[in-house]
Scaffold this active site. Structure first.
Site, PDB file in Angstrom:
ATOM      1  N   LYS A  21      -1.630  -1.579   0.355  1.00  0.00           N
ATOM      2  CA  LYS A  21      -1.527  -0.127   0.569  1.00  0.00           C
ATOM      3  C   LYS A  21      -2.442   0.565  -0.432  1.00  0.00           C
ATOM      4  O   LYS A  21      -2.227   0.487  -1.642  1.00  0.00           O
ATOM      5  CB  LYS A  21      -0.085   0.339   0.389  1.00  0.00           C
ATOM      6  CG  LYS A  21       0.110   1.837   0.602  1.00  0.00           C
ATOM      7  CD  LYS A  21       1.577   2.203   0.422  1.00  0.00           C
ATOM      8  CE  LYS A  21       1.809   3.693   0.608  1.00  0.00           C
ATOM      9  NZ  LYS A  21       3.240   4.047   0.422  1.00  0.00           N
ATOM     10  N   ARG A  76       2.911  13.298   3.920  1.00  0.00           N
ATOM     11  CA  ARG A  76       3.690  13.863   2.808  1.00  0.00           C
ATOM     12  C   ARG A  76       4.316  15.190   3.199  1.00  0.00           C
ATOM     13  O   ARG A  76       5.366  15.569   2.676  1.00  0.00           O
ATOM     14  CB  ARG A  76       2.806  13.979   1.564  1.00  0.00           C
ATOM     15  CG  ARG A  76       2.454  12.599   1.009  1.00  0.00           C
ATOM     16  CD  ARG A  76       1.392  12.616  -0.062  1.00  0.00           C
ATOM     17  NE  ARG A  76       1.062  11.241  -0.457  1.00  0.00           N
ATOM     18  CZ  ARG A  76       0.056  10.903  -1.237  1.00  0.00           C
ATOM     19  NH1 ARG A  76      -0.724  11.858  -1.739  1.00  0.00           N
ATOM     20  NH2 ARG A  76      -0.184   9.639  -1.524  1.00  0.00           N
ATOM     21  N   LYS A 129      -2.671  -0.738   5.033  1.00  0.00           N
ATOM     22  CA  LYS A 129      -2.548   0.709   5.227  1.00  0.00           C
ATOM     23  C   LYS A 129      -3.545   1.420   4.330  1.00  0.00           C
ATOM     24  O   LYS A 129      -3.597   1.095   3.131  1.00  0.00           O
ATOM     25  CB  LYS A 129      -1.113   1.145   4.887  1.00  0.00           C
ATOM     26  CG  LYS A 129      -0.845   2.629   5.078  1.00  0.00           C
ATOM     27  CD  LYS A 129       0.572   2.979   4.634  1.00  0.00           C
ATOM     28  CE  LYS A 129       0.832   4.478   4.823  1.00  0.00           C
ATOM     29  NZ  LYS A 129       2.144   4.894   4.315  1.00  0.00           N
TER      30      LYS A 129
END
Length: 303
Positions: A174, A184, A227
């Protein structure tokens, strides 16, 4: 491609009575506990096999106590979804950022102008969170925090508690990416100070990514994930080729929002662009693709 290739992320909020659109992600919503069950049923009816749950608590603190509370929002959602859709695979995000008052993925210590995330103390809370999700009915837990050693600690704790059949899908590579902004907003988890580069990965460093994946596999990860997606398609390819493990990729919120914005301006045709992107990810080695287009893809593939 088939509908089985895709996992749909879902946001469930303790603060809502209905649903709330995410402004930066057209077509994506936060759902109340009541609404999330219907959304899960709709997902299953479309032929999708799995959802990835993110929780938004009513209150946050510096110990992320709502993350592992027996009556936490994800724990309640798991029970409600499993009562209506027992065959739907439920995967839960195991991280603390949504539950921390400061928005970071772990316990922090501030020294003057600098802050540190305390790895081992954070892992203890991640283990508690994973155990509480498994007890509530999660089929698989997905640690997304990037703390060192958390996969081994979670696997050991799950096995000891009798949850040896609960899988672990690790966010193994990640990266500290610019493409997380809309997420977010959706998860209400922006850091209140600093950034996450001290524990997420340097996007220039491919070798570190491979080392991190190898460590997570050694510690017991059943599925490893890269990711974001398209900017890291080289990492995806190398991970799948080198390790041969079930490999997932997360096509993240910023990637989604860019295509949505271009389609809204008539620059690209959304369906064609999305099918091309997903084909590229599968071609590069993704066995599983987490995407906000999962429902649409299931419909397009069926047609």
């Amino acid at each position: 491609m088939s509908a089985h290739d895709f996992i749909l992320p879902l946001f469930v909020s303790e603060k809502l009575e209905g649903r709330r659109p995410v402004a930066s992600m057209p077509g994506v919503f936060q759902f109340s506990l009541k609404e999330i069950v219907g959304e899960a049923q709709r997902t299953q009816d479309l032929g999708l096999q799995a959802v990835l749950l993110f929780g938004i608590p009513e209150r946050k603190d510096e110990r992320a106590s709502a993350a592992y509370a027996e009556s936490g929002i994800v724990q309640k959602a798991l029970g409600a979804i499993k009562s209506k859709c027992p065959a739907l695979v439920t995967i839960t995000d195991v991280c603390l950022c949504e539950y921390m008052s400061h928005g970071h993925c772990g316990i922090t210590r501030i020294d003057g102008d600098h802050f540190h995330v305390l790895n081992d103390e954070t892992v203890e809370l991640l283990v508690k969170t994973a155990l509480s999700h498994a007890a509530a009915g999660a089929d698989m837990v997905a640690p997304s925090d990037m703390m060192d050693g958390r996969i081994g600690a979670i696997r050991e704790a799950l096995d000891a508690a009798g949850f040896d059949q609960t899988g672990i899908r690790s966010y193994a590579a990640k990266f500290a990416s610019a493409f997380y902004g809309p997420f977010r907003d959706a998860a209400e988890s922006p850091p209140q100070f600093g950034d996450r580069r001290s524990y997420q990965m340097d996007y220039a460093n491919a070798e570190e990514a491979l080392r991190e994946v190898a460590l997570d596999i050694d510690e017991g990860a059943d599925v490893v994930m890269v990711k974001p997606a398209l900017p890291y398609i080289d990492i995806l390819w190398r991970v799948r080729e080198r390790f041969g493990k079930p490999t997932a990729v997360y096509h993240v919120s910023g990637e989604y929002a860019m295509v949505k914005a271009a389609a809204d301006k008539g620059i690209v045709e959304e369906r064609a662009a999305v099918l091309e992107i997903m084909t590229a990810l599968k071609r590069a080695g993704a066995d599983i693709i987490v995407t906000y287009w999962a429902r649409e893809l299931a419909e397009w593939i069926r047609k």
